[in-house]
Motif scaffolding. Structure first.
Motif, PDB file in Angstrom:
ATOM      1  N   LYS A 203      -1.109   2.433 -10.517  1.00  0.00           N
ATOM      2  CA  LYS A 203      -1.568   3.738 -10.945  1.00  0.00           C
ATOM      3  C   LYS A 203      -2.576   4.278  -9.954  1.00  0.00           C
ATOM      4  O   LYS A 203      -3.496   3.586  -9.557  1.00  0.00           O
ATOM      5  N   PRO A 204      -2.449   5.574  -9.567  1.00  0.00           N
ATOM      6  CA  PRO A 204      -3.399   6.138  -8.599  1.00  0.00           C
ATOM      7  C   PRO A 204      -4.780   6.339  -9.212  1.00  0.00           C
ATOM      8  O   PRO A 204      -4.908   6.660 -10.378  1.00  0.00           O
ATOM      9  N   GLU A 205      -5.784   6.119  -8.390  1.00  0.00           N
ATOM     10  CA  GLU A 205      -7.153   6.397  -8.828  1.00  0.00           C
ATOM     11  C   GLU A 205      -7.428   7.883  -8.750  1.00  0.00           C
ATOM     12  O   GLU A 205      -6.735   8.642  -8.091  1.00  0.00           O
ATOM     13  N   LYS A 206      -8.504   8.320  -9.390  1.00  0.00           N
ATOM     14  CA  LYS A 206      -8.888   9.727  -9.340  1.00  0.00           C
ATOM     15  C   LYS A 206      -9.350  10.072  -7.930  1.00  0.00           C
ATOM     16  O   LYS A 206      -9.775   9.226  -7.160  1.00  0.00           O
ATOM     17  N   GLU A 207      -9.302  11.384  -7.648  1.00  0.00           N
ATOM     18  CA  GLU A 207      -9.760  11.831  -6.343  1.00  0.00           C
ATOM     19  C   GLU A 207     -11.237  11.512  -6.162  1.00  0.00           C
ATOM     20  O   GLU A 207     -12.023  11.540  -7.094  1.00  0.00           O
ATOM     21  N   LYS A 208     -11.545  11.127  -4.922  1.00  0.00           N
ATOM     22  CA  LYS A 208     -12.946  10.810  -4.619  1.00  0.00           C
ATOM     23  C   LYS A 208     -13.769  12.076  -4.648  1.00  0.00           C
ATOM     24  O   LYS A 208     -13.310  13.127  -4.276  1.00  0.00           O
TER      25      LYS A 208
ATOM     26  N   ASP B 253       0.840  -1.209   0.000  1.00  0.00           N
ATOM     27  CA  ASP B 253       0.000   0.000   0.000  1.00  0.00           C
ATOM     28  C   ASP B 253       0.870   1.252   0.000  1.00  0.00           C
ATOM     29  O   ASP B 253       1.899   1.311   0.668  1.00  0.00           O
ATOM     30  N   VAL B 254       0.433   2.255  -0.734  1.00  0.00           N
ATOM     31  CA  VAL B 254       1.069   3.576  -0.696  1.00  0.00           C
ATOM     32  C   VAL B 254       0.180   4.491   0.140  1.00  0.00           C
ATOM     33  O   VAL B 254      -1.029   4.585  -0.099  1.00  0.00           O
ATOM     34  N   ILE B 255       0.779   5.131   1.129  1.00  0.00           N
ATOM     35  CA  ILE B 255       0.000   5.922   2.082  1.00  0.00           C
ATOM     36  C   ILE B 255       0.523   7.346   2.185  1.00  0.00           C
ATOM     37  O   ILE B 255       1.662   7.633   1.789  1.00  0.00           O
ATOM     38  N   LEU B 256      -0.320   8.217   2.707  1.00  0.00           N
ATOM     39  CA  LEU B 256       0.101   9.539   3.163  1.00  0.00           C
ATOM     40  C   LEU B 256       0.110   9.518   4.683  1.00  0.00           C
ATOM     41  O   LEU B 256      -0.846   9.026   5.304  1.00  0.00           O
ATOM     42  N   GLY B 257       1.172  10.019   5.287  1.00  0.00           N
ATOM     43  CA  GLY B 257       1.271  10.057   6.741  1.00  0.00           C
ATOM     44  C   GLY B 257       1.929  11.337   7.206  1.00  0.00           C
ATOM     45  O   GLY B 257       2.591  12.028   6.420  1.00  0.00           O
ATOM     46  N   ARG B 258       1.729  11.660   8.474  1.00  0.00           N
ATOM     47  CA  ARG B 258       2.376  12.837   9.057  1.00  0.00           C
ATOM     48  C   ARG B 258       3.501  12.374   9.975  1.00  0.00           C
ATOM     49  O   ARG B 258       3.327  11.453  10.767  1.00  0.00           O
TER      50      ARG B 258
ATOM     51  N   VAL C  19      -4.427   5.355   3.161  1.00  0.00           N
ATOM     52  CA  VAL C  19      -4.106   4.690   1.889  1.00  0.00           C
ATOM     53  C   VAL C  19      -4.580   5.526   0.703  1.00  0.00           C
ATOM     54  O   VAL C  19      -5.722   5.982   0.663  1.00  0.00           O
ATOM     55  N   VAL C  20      -3.689   5.709  -0.273  1.00  0.00           N
ATOM     56  CA  VAL C  20      -4.065   6.382  -1.517  1.00  0.00           C
ATOM     57  C   VAL C  20      -3.958   5.444  -2.716  1.00  0.00           C
ATOM     58  O   VAL C  20      -4.625   5.654  -3.726  1.00  0.00           O
ATOM     59  N   ILE C  21      -3.111   4.417  -2.612  1.00  0.00           N
ATOM     60  CA  ILE C  21      -2.970   3.432  -3.686  1.00  0.00           C
ATOM     61  C   ILE C  21      -2.877   2.052  -3.060  1.00  0.00           C
ATOM     62  O   ILE C  21      -2.075   1.832  -2.147  1.00  0.00           O
ATOM     63  N   ALA C  22      -3.677   1.113  -3.547  1.00  0.00           N
ATOM     64  CA  ALA C  22      -3.645  -0.252  -3.021  1.00  0.00           C
ATOM     65  C   ALA C  22      -4.103  -1.220  -4.096  1.00  0.00           C
ATOM     66  O   ALA C  22      -4.914  -0.878  -4.955  1.00  0.00           O
ATOM     67  N   THR C  23      -3.564  -2.433  -4.042  1.00  0.00           N
ATOM     68  CA  THR C  23      -3.960  -3.504  -4.941  1.00  0.00           C
ATOM     69  C   THR C  23      -4.483  -4.656  -4.105  1.00  0.00           C
ATOM     70  O   THR C  23      -3.829  -5.084  -3.148  1.00  0.00           O
ATOM     71  N   ALA C  24      -5.651  -5.173  -4.453  1.00  0.00           N
ATOM     72  CA  ALA C  24      -6.235  -6.276  -3.697  1.00  0.00           C
ATOM     73  C   ALA C  24      -5.436  -7.555  -3.926  1.00  0.00           C
ATOM     74  O   ALA C  24      -4.835  -7.744  -4.978  1.00  0.00           O
ATOM     75  N   GLU C  25      -5.426  -8.411  -2.927  1.00  0.00           N
ATOM     76  CA  GLU C  25      -4.735  -9.687  -3.049  1.00  0.00           C
ATOM     77  C   GLU C  25      -5.372 -10.508  -4.170  1.00  0.00           C
ATOM     78  O   GLU C  25      -6.578 -10.715  -4.216  1.00  0.00           O
TER      79      GLU C  25
END
Length: 218
Positions: free
Chosen positions: A213-218, A132-137, A158-164
């Motif tokens: 590839k990142p998905e579009k903003e929600k 998973d690719v995440i944003l964190g502080r 999480v901003v980018i994730a691939t299902a198993e």
């Protein structure tokens, strides 16, 4: 340190040059790497030493082609999850804001720092998975070789994730702030989803050549 020579600040360095020992007093920074208890240069440049808030000397090499950036408390970083266990998730910090780091830094995300509510009931496996690719502080440092992160804010996670079992490079789509779904297999998995994706994340991830590839903003 009495028996180990530390190179003088301002000295010209070449790749592979031993700069100092790596211990509770000296920590590797940008342009360097740690191997078997010593810090070595990875770049041609000028040796730089700075003390952080814990009085640890950060050893780095500055090159005109590689700006020196270190994550600091309060920064928003992009990181990739590498290990998840019942107490925490480990990750590699890849970007600070929109700036891609010269080398990744190790980060820890403790279970109590993953969500803002019900901290004692958080299950790390339902928040993050390896890859998973995440944003964190970034939180204030409490350990020398690890950066502590938090995703307790709504905008982080999480901003980018691939299902198993999903096809390579097919990113999941957020269904809610706690669940994502693969558009191909329709597999659903729990995640701590970031509410907002900053504009700079697409550029940063492209530079890193992350396969998903990142998905579009929600």
């Amino acid at each position: 340190m009495a028996s180990e020579k530390v190179q003088q600040m301002g000295k010209l360095c070449i790749p592979g040059m031993r700069l100092s020992v790596s211990n509770e007093e000296y920590s590797p920074g940008p342009g360097t790497y740690e191997l078997r208890g010593y810090i070595y240069a990875t770049l041609c440049g000028i040796l730089k030493m700075e003390q952080d808030e814990n009085k640890v000397t950060v050893v780095s090499v500055e090159s005109p082609r590689t700006p020196s950036i270190l994550p600091k408390a309060g920064d928003i970083v992009t990181a990739k999850i590498t290990v998840v266990n019942p107490r925490m998730a480990q990750c590699l910090i890849l970007c600070v804001g929109s700036s891609v780091l010269v080398r990744p830094y190790r980060g820890i995300l403790k279970k109590e720092d993953m969500k803002a509510t019900e901290k004692d009931r958080v299950d790390p496996y339902k928040c993050y998975r390896p890859g998973d690719v995440i944003l964190g502080r970034v939180l204030p440092m409490t350990e020398i070789h690890w950066y502590h992160l938090s995703t307790a804010e709504n905008e982080l996670g999480v901003v980018i994730a691939t299902a198993e079992g999903s096809p390579q490079g097919i990113g999941m789509v957020p269904l809610s702030w706690s669940e994502m779904q693969c558009p191909k297999t329709l597999v659903k998995e729990p995640r701590k989803v970031a509410r907002v994706i900053p504009e700079n994340i697409n550029q940063a991830l492209c530079e890193l050549k992350i396969e998903n590839k990142p998905e579009k903003e929600k």
